[in-house]
Design a protein around this motif. Structure first.
Motif, PDB file in Angstrom:
ATOM      1  N   UNK A   7       0.856  -1.182   0.000  1.00 33.91           N
ATOM      2  CA  UNK A   7       0.000   0.000   0.000  1.00 33.91           C
ATOM      3  C   UNK A   7       0.890   1.230   0.000  1.00 33.91           C
ATOM      4  N   UNK A   8       0.862   1.984  -1.089  1.00 31.20           N
ATOM      5  CA  UNK A   8       1.703   3.159  -1.253  1.00 31.20           C
ATOM      6  C   UNK A   8       0.874   4.406  -0.943  1.00 31.20           C
ATOM      7  N   UNK A   9       1.230   5.117   0.117  1.00 29.78           N
ATOM      8  CA  UNK A   9       0.586   6.376   0.481  1.00 29.78           C
ATOM      9  C   UNK A   9       1.455   7.496  -0.076  1.00 29.78           C
ATOM     10  N   UNK A  10       0.946   8.152  -1.099  1.00 29.91           N
ATOM     11  CA  UNK A  10       1.756   9.081  -1.890  1.00 29.91           C
ATOM     12  C   UNK A  10       1.357  10.520  -1.566  1.00 29.91           C
ATOM     13  N   UNK A  11       2.248  11.259  -0.913  1.00 29.14           N
ATOM     14  CA  UNK A  11       1.996  12.666  -0.632  1.00 29.14           C
ATOM     15  C   UNK A  11       1.973  13.472  -1.912  1.00 29.14           C
TER      16      UNK A  11
END
Length: 255
Positions: A7-11
C-alpha cells in the motif's frame, strides 16, 4: 490478490500537480491500482484535482478506481466517531482492493493531500488492513505539507532563530488557548476561526487557503487588525467553492 499487499501512500502536496516529487510520480506509475476517493458533490473539486494529477503524470496503463468515501458522524463523542469512521474507510479500501486489484498484482496507491505524516489519518487507517492480507507492506512517499506551502507563499521562515514551533488544531486552540511557552504556533484543521478566541495583543498571523492552487488566498498582519478580514474572506471562499483548506502560523512578539 497476491500474498503480499503493498500500500503506497503518496503525498501530493496541497493541490498543485507541480508539488509532486519524482518519487511520487514513479510510485503512481508503478501501481497496479490507484484508489481515488470521492467526498460528495460539495467537495468535487478535490476529486477533480486528483484526476488532473493522474492525467498529468501517469505514463503507464494504471487502473484508476473512484469510490465514495464513508462520511464521519457529526454527533456524539468526537474520538469515538473518528475511530468508527476510520474503521469504515478501511473496510471500504479493503472491499475495493478485493474487487478490483488484478489477480497476482500487489501494488495499490492512494493520493494523500500534503504528507501522510502530518494531521492525516491514512497511516492509521492502513494499519487496520493488516488482518486482511497475509503480509501488508506500507510504503510512504513524502509530500509538501501545508506548512511548507504557507511559509513559501509568505516568504517567511517557519521558526524564529533557534526556537521551536508547536503544531496544533483549531479545536485544541479554542479549548485550551495559546499553548504555554510557545512563541510560534501552526494551526491546522480549524473550521471555526479559533484565533478569534485568543487575546490578539502582540500576535502576528500569516494565513493561507487553497495554497498552491489558482484560487490561493493570503492574509498577514497583526491578529487584532486582520482577524475579522480572515474570518470574512474564509466564509466567502467556502461559500464560493463548497469547501476550504486553510492553515495559519501565529507568532508572539517578545515581551
Amino acid at each position: 490478490m497476491a500474498d503480499t499487499l503493498e500500500l503506497h501512500l503518496v503525498g501530493i502536496g496541497t493541490g498543485n500537480p507541480d508539488h509532486l516529487t519524482l518519487a511520487a510520480i514513479e510510485a503512481l506509475n508503478g501501481a497496479d491500482l490507484i484508489l481515488l476517493p470521492r467526498k460528495g458533490e460539495d467537495k468535487a473539486d478535490l476529486a477533480d484535482l486528483r484526476r488532473e494529477i493522474c492525467a498529468r503524470v501517469l505514463r503507464a496503463d494504471v487502473q484508476v478506481l473512484e469510490f465514495d468515501l464513508p462520511v464521519r458522524a457529526s454527533d456524539g463523542d468526537y474520538l469515538a466517531a473518528v475511530a468508527e469512521w476510520h474503521d469504515a474507510i478501511a473496510a471500504e479500501w479493503q472491499r475495493q482492493i478485493a474487487c478490483h486489484l488484478p489477480e497476482g498484482a500487489c501494488r495499490v496507491a492512494l493520493l494523500i493531500w500534503g504528507d501522510p505524516s502530518l494531521y492525516d489519518s491514512s497511516l492509521r487507517i492502513a494499519a487496520r488492513l493488516s488482518s486482511h492480507a497475509k503480509t501488508l507492506q506500507i510504503k510512504v512517499v513524502p509530500g509538501i505539507t501545508s506548512m511548507q506551502a504557507l511559509t513559501a507563499a509568505h516568504a517567511i521562515p517557519l521558526n524564529e532563530l533557534a526556537e521551536p514551533v508547536l503544531i496544533t488544531t483549531g479545536r485544541r486552540l479554542r479549548e485550551r488557548g495559546w499553548p504555554a511557552d510557545a512563541a510560534s504556533v501552526v494551526v491546522m484543521l480549524d473550521g471555526g476561526c479559533a484565533f478569534q478566541a485568543l487575546d490578539p495583543d502582540g500576535v502576528f498571523v500569516w494565513w493561507g487557503a487553497y495554497l498552491g492552487m489558482p484560487q490561493q488566498a493570503l492574509v498577514a498582519g497583526p491578529l487584532e487588525l486582520v482577524a475579522e478580514e480572515i474570518a470574512e474572506q474564509r466564509a466567502v471562499l467556502r461559500d464560493a467553492h463548497g469547501w476550504i483548506m486553510d492553515v495559519y502560523l501565529m507568532r508572539k512578539s517578545p515581551t
